[in-house]
Design a protein around this motif. Structure first.
Motif, PDB file in Angstrom:
ATOM      1  N   ALA A   1     -20.842   7.632  -1.432  1.00  0.00           N
ATOM      2  CA  ALA A   1     -21.476   6.316  -1.513  1.00  0.00           C
ATOM      3  C   ALA A   1     -20.463   5.253  -1.116  1.00  0.00           C
ATOM      4  CB  ALA A   1     -21.979   6.067  -2.928  1.00  0.00           C
TER       5      ALA A   1
ATOM      6  N   LEU B   1     -22.693  -0.649  -2.035  1.00  0.00           N
ATOM      7  CA  LEU B   1     -23.094  -0.667  -3.446  1.00  0.00           C
ATOM      8  C   LEU B   1     -22.888  -2.053  -4.043  1.00  0.00           C
ATOM      9  CD1 LEU B   1     -21.678   2.742  -4.781  1.00  0.00           C
ATOM     10  CD2 LEU B   1     -24.039   2.190  -4.177  1.00  0.00           C
TER      11      LEU B   1
ATOM     12  N   LYS C   1     -25.086   5.743  -6.873  1.00  0.00           N
ATOM     13  CA  LYS C   1     -23.768   6.284  -7.238  1.00  0.00           C
ATOM     14  C   LYS C   1     -23.902   7.508  -8.147  1.00  0.00           C
ATOM     15  CE  LYS C   1     -19.144   4.927  -8.682  1.00  0.00           C
ATOM     16  NZ  LYS C   1     -18.874   6.243  -9.256  1.00  0.00           N
TER      17      LYS C   1
ATOM     18  N   ASP D   1     -22.606  11.102  -6.912  1.00  0.00           N
ATOM     19  CA  ASP D   1     -21.530  11.711  -7.700  1.00  0.00           C
ATOM     20  C   ASP D   1     -21.934  13.080  -8.215  1.00  0.00           C
ATOM     21  OD1 ASP D   1     -19.959   9.529  -7.265  1.00  0.00           O
ATOM     22  OD2 ASP D   1     -20.180   8.664  -9.265  1.00  0.00           O
TER      23      ASP D   1
END
Length: 619
Positions: free
Chosen positions: A19, A24, A292, A296
C-alpha cells in the motif's frame, strides 16, 4: 479534496503487494462517505477508458496503445460525486488480469479479491461475448472463497463461510466491449440483463465437464445477487483505437457514445456508499485503514478476513471517536462556561449540555463497540471532567472571594492593627465595621459558590479578636458581654447550618445530575442500537430475498440439492432476524454497558442500578 490525476494506491511487484503511504494519506484526509467503484478484467480490454469517463474525463488513468499492460497494481482517483455534495467518488482502476509478462500470477487473485472487498460497485470488463471462454477467464470468482474470509474460523474445520459473502459483496456490473451479436433469443429482442442471466443459466448433469461449466455461474449467482449488464459497440475503426484517448465524442461511433453515457449514468445513480456489516458508513479515512489492513494481511501470508478487519478497525476508530468527543467537549466548555458560576446547578447544566453533544459525536463515529468499553471510558472521562470543572469553579470562586474580602476589610484590619477598637465602646464599633464588610461582600455579585464558606472562614478568623476586644471594653457590663458572646456564637451556628444545608443540596444536585447523565447515555445507546438493529434487519432481509430469488431459480432449473441448501440458509437468517425483534436484545446491551461502567466507575453502582431498573421498565 480534489485530485487532479490518479495516484497508485497499491503497488504490485515480485515480492507481492504494498500500500502506497502517499495515497493512503490522501485518502485518509477525506472525511466524507465514499462510494467506491472498481473495475477488473483482462489486460488490454479498455478498463481505464471507462474509468476516465466515469470521472467525466477522457484522460487520467493510463490507457496505453500496445499489447503490453499499462496499469500496475491498483490506481485511485478521488473526485467530487456528481450531484452528491456530501459524498466522494473513489474510482479504482486495477491491473489487467492474465498478463503473460507478469512475474507473479498470484497477484491477480489478490487484486480481484481486494477489488471485491473495497468496492460498492464492481465492474467486470471483457471483450466479445459472454460465453464459456469469457466465464472461464473469470475463474477468479470461483477462487474468491480461498482469498476472502467473512468470519474468523471458530474451529479448524470451519473454513467455508462463502454463504456470508452476499451480505457485503458489491453490486456486479458486466461490461461487454466490442459486442457484435444481435440481442435476440428465439427471434425475440432481449435486454442486456436478459442476455447476462441467460448466459448464467446452469446446465443439468453430474459430469466433471458439467460441474466446470456451472462453477463460475454458480459463484456469480450466489455472490453477486445484484447484477447488471452493459454492451458496447466498437468505439471506432480498429486503426484509430490507439488514439482513443485523444478523440472527442464526435469522432466516435454514435452508438458507442450513447452506450457509454448510459453506463456512466447508471453507475453514478445506482452506486451506494461503501458500508461495513451492520450498516456503518465508510469514509475515506476508514477506507485508507481498510486498504492497509487488507494489504498487510495478504503480505503476511494470510487471507483477509472481513470480521477481523472490522474489529481491528473498530478498535482504532473507537479510540479516535473517544478522543474526538472529549476534545469537542473541552471546546464547548471553553465557549459556554465562565467561571465561577453563581450556583453548582449552573455548572452542571452546562456540563450536561456539552457532554450530550460530545456523546452524539462519539456515537456518530464509533461502531461495533460490542463490550461498551469505549462508551464506559467516555462516561468515566466525563465524570472526571465534571469533577475537574467543579474543583476549578471552587478554586476560582475562593480566589475571588478572598481577594474581595481582603479589599473590603482593609480599614478593619488597619484599625485592629492600630488598636483603635481597644477603648470604651470599641467592641460595638468593631461589630459595626465587621457587619459593614459582610454586607458589602454579600451585595457584591459574581462571587461564585464558595462565597458562604470563605465568608464563614473570614468571620471565624475574627472571633478571637472580637472576644479580646469585648473583654477589654470597660463600658460594658458582664451581662452585656455574655449576651454579645452568645449572639456571636448563634450567628456562627447559623452560618454553619446554612453551609451544611448548602452542602447537602449540592450533593443531591450532583446525584440527580449523575442519574440524568446515566439515563442520557443509556437513551443515546438505545437509539443507536435500535438504528443499527434496523440496518442489520435490512441487511438480513436483503440477503434473504436474494437467496430466495436464487432458490426459486435453482428449483426452476431442477437443482434441488442446491435449492435445499439455500432454504436452510434462509431459515437461519429468519431465526436471526426474529431474535433481534426480542426486547431482550436491547436489555442485553444495557447489561453489557452496566458491566463496563461498573469496571471503570464502581463508585456509582447504586446510581447505575436505579437508572437500569428505570430503563428496563420501558420494555
Amino acid at each position: 479534496m480534489l485530485m487532479e490525476a490518479p495516484v497508485c494506491l497499491i503497488e504490485t511487484g515480485p515480492n507481492g503487494l504494498r500500500a502506497c503511504p502517499e495515497a493512503l494519506q490522501l485518502l485518509s484526509e477525506i472525511r466524507k462517505p465514499v462510494v467506491v467503484v472498481s473495475i477488473v478484467g483482462l489486460y488490454r480490454t479498455g478498463k481505464s477508458y471507462l474509468m476516465n469517463r466515469l470521472a467525466g474525463k477522457t484522460t487520467g488513468f493510463c490507457l496505453g496503445s500496445t499489447v503490453q499492460a499499462k496499469t500496475k497494481g491498483i490506481w485511485m482517483w478521488c473526485i467530487p460525486y456528481p450531484d452528491r455534495p456530501n459524498q466522494t467518488l473513489v474510482l479504482l482502476d486495477t491491473e489487467g488480469l492474465g498478463d503473460i509478462g507478469k512475474g507473479n500470477f498470484q497477484n491477480d487473485a489478490w487484486i480481484f479479491a481486494l477489488a471485491v472487498l473495497l468496492s460498492s460497485t464492481l465492474v467486470y470488463n471483457s471483450v466479445g461475448t459472454i460465453d464459456q471462454t469469457a466465464l472461464d477467464k473469470l475463474h477468479f470468482v470461483t477462487e474468491v472463497s480461498e482469498h476472502i474470509k467473512a468470519k474468523a474460523s471458530s474451529s479448524p474445520g470451519d473454513t467455508d463461510d462463502s454463504s456470508e459473502f452476499v451480505g457485503f459483496f458489491p453490486t456486479f456490473v458486466w461490461a461487454v466491449r466490442d459486442f457484435t451479436l444481435q440481442l435476440e433469443e428465439d427471434g425475440q429482442p432481449i435486454t442486456e440483463n436478459d442476455y447476462l442471466e441467460h448466459a448464467l443459466e446452469l446446465k443439468k448433469g453430474n459430469t466433471e465437464k458439467d460441474q466446470m461449466f456451472n462453477l463460475p455461474r454458480k459463484c456469480i449467482r450466489l455472490f453477486f445477487p445484484t447484477r447488471k449488464c452493459f454492451i458496447f459497440d466498437c468505439p471506432t475503426k480498429r486503426k484509430k483505437l490507439p488514439y482513443l484517448e485523444e478523440m472527442e465524442d464526435r469522432d466516435l461511433e454514435p452508438e458507442f457514445v450513447e452506450q457509454v453515457k448510459m453506463f456512466c449514468s447508471f453507475i453514478h445513480w445506482a452506486s451506494r456508499e461503501k458500508t461495513l456489516p451492520g450498516g456503518h458508513i465508510v469514509t475515506g479515512n476508514l477506507l485508507a485503514k481498510l486498504v492497509k489492513s487488507y494489504v498487510d494481511t495478504i503480505s503476511s501470508g494470510n487471507v483477509p478476513c472481513l470480521e477481523n478487519a472490522v474489529l481491528a478497525l473498530a478498535e482504532i476508530e473507537n479510540r479516535a471517536a473517544l478522543q474526538e468527543a472529549v476534545a469537542h467537549y473541552a471546546q464547548l466548555m471553553e465557549q459556554s462556561l465562565q467561571l465561577p458560576t453563581e450556583t453548582l446547578q449552573e455548572l452542571l447544566d452546562v456540563h450536561k449540555k456539552c457532554e450530550e453533544q460530545a456523546l452524539e459525536k462519539f456515537m456518530a463515529r464509533s461502531f461495533k463497540d460490542d463490550t461498551r468499553q469505549f462508551q464506559a471510558e467516555f462516561m468515566k472521562t466525563m465524570e472526571n471532567k465534571q469533577e475537574e470543572y467543579c474543583s476549578k469553579n471552587e478554586l476560582k470562586s475562593s480566589e475571588i472571594c478572598s481577594a474581595l474580602l481582603s479589599s473590603l476589610s482593609e480599614n478593619l484590619e488597619q484599625n485592629i492593627k492600630n488598636g483603635s477598637y481597644s477603648r470604651p465602646g470599641g467592641h460595638q464599633e468593631f461589630l459595626n465595621d465587621l457587619q459593614k464588610v459582610e454586607k458589602q461582600f454579600l451585595e457584591t455579585p459574581k462571587k461564585g459558590i464558595m462565597a458562604g464558606k470563605i465568608l464563614k472562614e473570614f468571620l471565624q478568623s475574627k472571633e478571637n479578636i472580637s472576644k479580646t476586644i469585648l473583654q477589654s471594653d470597660v463600658s460594658l457590663q458582664e451581662k452585656d458581654k455574655e449576651k454579645a458572646d452568645e449572639k456571636m456564637k448563634a450567628k456562627a451556628k447559623d452560618i454553619e447550618q446554612e453551609l451544611q444545608k448548602q452542602g447537602t443540596e449540592m450533593s443531591q444536585q450532583k446525584l440527580e445530575d449523575q442519574k440524568q447523565r446515566l439515563e442520557m447515555n443509556f437513551q443515546k445507546l438505545k437509539e443507536k442500537m435500535e438504528k443499527e438493529r434496523e440496518q442489520m434487519k435490512a441487511e438480513i432481509e436483503k440477503m434473504s430475498k436474494s437467496k430466495f430469488k436464487e432458490q426459486k431459480a435453482l428449483v426452476a432449473m431442477g437443482f434441488w440439492k442446491e435449492a435445499s441448501q439455500l432454504k436452510e440458509e434462509i431459515q437461519k437468517l429468519t431465526k436471526k432476524k426474529e431474535a433481534m425483534e426480542n426486547p431482550s436484545w436491547i436489555i442485553s446491551i444495557f447489561a453489557t454497558l452496566e458491566k463496563a461502567v461498573i469496571c471503570v466507575m464502581p463508585q456509582i453502582i447504586s446510581t447505575l442500578i436505579v437508572v437500569l431498573l428505570k430503563s428496563f421498565k420501558l420494555f
